[in-house]
Design an enzyme around this catalytic site. Structure first.
Site, PDB file in Angstrom:
ATOM      1  N   TYR A  29      23.584   6.938  16.924  1.00 11.55           N
ATOM      2  CA  TYR A  29      23.385   6.863  18.850  1.00 11.55           C
ATOM      3  C   TYR A  29      22.795   4.974  18.036  1.00 11.55           C
ATOM      4  CZ  TYR A  29      23.346  11.377  19.685  1.00 11.55           C
ATOM      5  OH  TYR A  29      23.723  12.771  19.974  1.00 11.55           O
ATOM      6  N   TYR A 157      25.566  18.652  27.987  1.00 10.78           N
ATOM      7  CA  TYR A 157      25.864  18.614  26.440  1.00 10.78           C
ATOM      8  C   TYR A 157      25.314  19.339  25.885  1.00 10.78           C
ATOM      9  CZ  TYR A 157      24.516  16.085  22.525  1.00 10.78           C
ATOM     10  OH  TYR A 157      24.813  15.275  21.174  1.00 10.78           O
ATOM     11  N   ASP A 263      22.798  27.867  26.616  1.00  9.45           N
ATOM     12  CA  ASP A 263      21.908  27.654  24.900  1.00  9.45           C
ATOM     13  C   ASP A 263      20.670  26.239  25.576  1.00  9.45           C
ATOM     14  OD1 ASP A 263      21.460  24.839  23.795  1.00  9.45           O
ATOM     15  OD2 ASP A 263      23.700  23.839  23.524  1.00  9.45           O
ATOM     16  N   LYS A 292      16.066  23.629  17.528  1.00  9.31           N
ATOM     17  CA  LYS A 292      14.345  21.513  18.111  1.00  9.31           C
ATOM     18  C   LYS A 292      12.894  22.685  18.513  1.00  9.31           C
ATOM     19  CE  LYS A 292      17.297  18.809  20.783  1.00  9.31           C
ATOM     20  NZ  LYS A 292      17.223  17.750  20.238  1.00  9.31           N
TER      21      LYS A 292
HETATM   22  C1  LIG Z   1      21.177  21.530  24.782  1.00  4.26           C
HETATM   23  C2  LIG Z   1      21.305  21.391  23.897  1.00  4.26           C
HETATM   24  N1  LIG Z   1      22.423  21.640  23.041  1.00  4.26           N
HETATM   25  C3  LIG Z   1      22.704  21.566  21.244  1.00  4.26           C
HETATM   26  C4  LIG Z   1      22.161  20.324  21.239  1.00  4.26           C
HETATM   27  C5  LIG Z   1      22.669  19.511  19.602  1.00  4.26           C
HETATM   28  O1  LIG Z   1      21.538  19.914  18.793  1.00  4.26           O
HETATM   29  P1  LIG Z   1      21.290  18.840  17.679  1.00  4.26           P
HETATM   30  O2  LIG Z   1      20.663  17.412  18.096  1.00  4.26           O
HETATM   31  O3  LIG Z   1      20.303  19.785  16.731  1.00  4.26           O
HETATM   32  O4  LIG Z   1      22.490  18.842  16.921  1.00  4.26           O
HETATM   33  C6  LIG Z   1      20.583  19.512  21.887  1.00  4.26           C
HETATM   34  C7  LIG Z   1      20.412  18.351  21.567  1.00  4.26           C
HETATM   35  O5  LIG Z   1      20.252  17.436  22.093  1.00  4.26           O
HETATM   36  C8  LIG Z   1      20.876  19.887  23.338  1.00  4.26           C
HETATM   37  O6  LIG Z   1      20.466  19.626  24.091  1.00  4.26           O
END
Ligand SMILES: Cc1ncc(COP(=O)(O)O)c(C=O)c1O
Length: 477
Positions: A29, A157, A263, A292
């Site tokens: 980014y 996202y 998610d 995470k």
């Molecule tokens: C809700 C959500 N899903 C998926 C992701 C993607 O995770 P990664 O950066 O480990 O690929 C993020 C990343 O910020 C997220 O906030």
């Protein structure tokens, strides 16, 4: 022979790390032509990052939302070292190992009741990608192949791989790849500050849910799944939901017979004050994505967990019904061992109580920020406090991810020793849970002072509509 910039005594690089970084590296980014130099971090402990030139910086965004128990935690370090001495890695097709089995047991014991299966991958994007693939194949295996449309929410996202981008909001982060993305249906999110229906939360009845209802009714037997970030849409602007919306989404998925994918890559493991955000509405999704904080920020690991009903649809004598997905580092033993040790810490340290105390302090400390002319909205949930900068009438158009205010604020905070990374015009504070009351108070004071300064200075770049659809700051984190 030692590399020219390494100090052979300490193995800590001597000044020159940034210059060396510039020779070969390409950061995420990051517009490499104009971005400020990266912070040269040589060690970290607790909530602090230490730079090569001796600065101590408070990690106010938990290193992209992954860290929870603090950096370089002795118990996690020990778990990692012990596992490395036993088994560092083995492929997970045709093999298994204790950390993967133990972690699956532990996860199932803390996940919402009804989730019984764990499929490992490596990160948040793959956890979401796997969820979408499982949902689509689930319907094929159940002889309803026409059910292949996924419904996602505005401001969503879910990651940067092609499938995860497809179910994320159309934004500057996905637009270049539009020809590669599959089509999804989108419905309103409960973005109360900028209500899509122009209503007030005080008097509304989560009417925005009707958009999802209409979408599912229209799709009928073509709908496969609804994917949401429960209670907190993160990269889309730290949008905090009313719990009624989440309960309503579950109700609609049941009514229309589609799968619900939660998610929880950001929200899982206490970030919203509950172990999982779905608990706020006592909801069990059909599929839940984790990453995470799963490994407390130590190592990349993803998990896509499902109900037994979803898993059952893949059982067959016919091998074509197999879920054909895997990664070299699926269920990496080091990552699983640290994740297990992290879950032990939740029990030993009563981590969730710590997050609740942090939430109370953020609520009290952030509320006065509403009075600043530059502040449009203040949102707090669990260990996350967010401030959306808006116009004086508090309802002006949002700035979007590229709003220049973001980097300006980040630089001002860094000067004060606080690492924050605003999402355009949305500033947020999301520290590791181990932050002390004094450290939190200090951080809130810095936020107040910097925003007071911005409020009293005319902005060189007014907050104008950004390039994102719906003017949302949606994008990567
Ligand atoms: C809700 C959500 N899903 C998926 C992701 C993607 O995770 P990664 O950066 O480990 O690929 C993020 C990343 O910020 C997220 O906030």
């Amino acid at each position: 022979m030692n590399p020219p910039h390494a100090n052979p005594e300490s193995r800590i690089p001597t000044p020159g790390l940034v210059a060396r970084d510039r020779v070969h590296l390409w950061h995420p980014y990051t517009q490499m032509q104009t971005a400020p130099p990266p912070l040269p971090i040589v060690r970290a402990s607790g909530v602090y990052l230490h730079t090569e030139d001796g600065r101590r910086i408070l990690d106010g965004i938990s290193s992209w939302w992954v860290n929870i128990h603090g950096h370089s935690h002795p118990a996690l370090n020990a778990a990692l070292a012990a596992q490395a001495a036993r088994l560092e890695h083995v492929m997970f097709a045709g093999c298994t190992h204790p950390p993967a089995v133990d972690l699956a047991d532990k996860l199932i014991s803390v996940l919402p009741a009804g989730i019984t299966r764990v499929f490992y991958s490596d990160n948040g994007s793959t956890a979401a990608e796997v969820a979408v693939k499982v949902a689509v194949q689930y319907w094929i295996n159940r002889s309803e192949p026409q059910r292949r449309t996924v419904v996602a929410l505005h401001h969503a996202y879910h990651g940067d791989t092609v499938g995860a981008m497809s179910v994320s909001e159309d934004s500057i982060f996905t637009r270049a790849f539009a020809p590669l993305l599959f089509q999804v249906e989108r419905a309103h999110a409960p973005y109360c500050y900028r209500c899509p229906l122009g209503l007030e939360r005080r008097s509304c009845r989560v009417d925005c849910l009707s958009d999802l209802e209409r979408t599912l009714a229209r799709l009928g037997e073509c709908a496969a799944a609804v994917i949401v970030e429960p209670m907190l849409q993160g990269a889309g602007g730290m949008i905090v939901w009313p719990r009624e919306f989440l309960a309503g989404v579950r109700g609609l998925c049941d009514r229309f017979g589609v799968l619900l994918i939660a998610d929880e890559v950001l929200t899982g493991f206490g970030r919203t004050g509950r172990m999982f955000a779905c608990e706020h509405a006592e909801v069990t999704p059909d599929i839940i994505c984790l990453s995470k904080a799963l490994t407390a920020g130590y190592l990349p690991l993803g998990a896509t967990c499902t109900t037994e009903a979803v898993y059952d649809a893949f059982l067959s004598d016919d091998r074509s019904r197999t879920f054909f997905h895997g990664h070299s580092f699926t269920a990496n033993p080091l990552a699983c061992a640290v994740a297990l040790a992290s879950l032990d810490l939740f029990e030993q340290d009563d981590t969730l109580a710590r997050v609740r105390r942090l939430e109370a302090q953020l609520q009290a400390g952030f509320e006065p920020l509403r009075d600043l002319p530059i502040v449009g909205d203040v949102r707090v949930i669990g260990g996350v406090g967010a401030i959306e900068l808006g116009d004086a009438d508090l309802k002006g158009p949002p700035g979007g991810y590229l709003d220049e205010i973001g980097p300006q604020l980040a630089a001002a905070f860094l000067d004060r020793g606080l690492l924050l990374r605003p999402l355009g015009n949305v500033l947020y504070f999301m520290p590791p849970y181990v932050i002390s009351e004094e450290e939190t108070a200090w951080a809130i004071e810095q936020i107040m002072e910097v925003l007071q300064g911005v409020s009293s200075t005319p902005r060189s770049h007014p907050i104008t509509r950004g390039p994102n659809l719906e003017g949302s700051p949606t994008g990567g984190c």
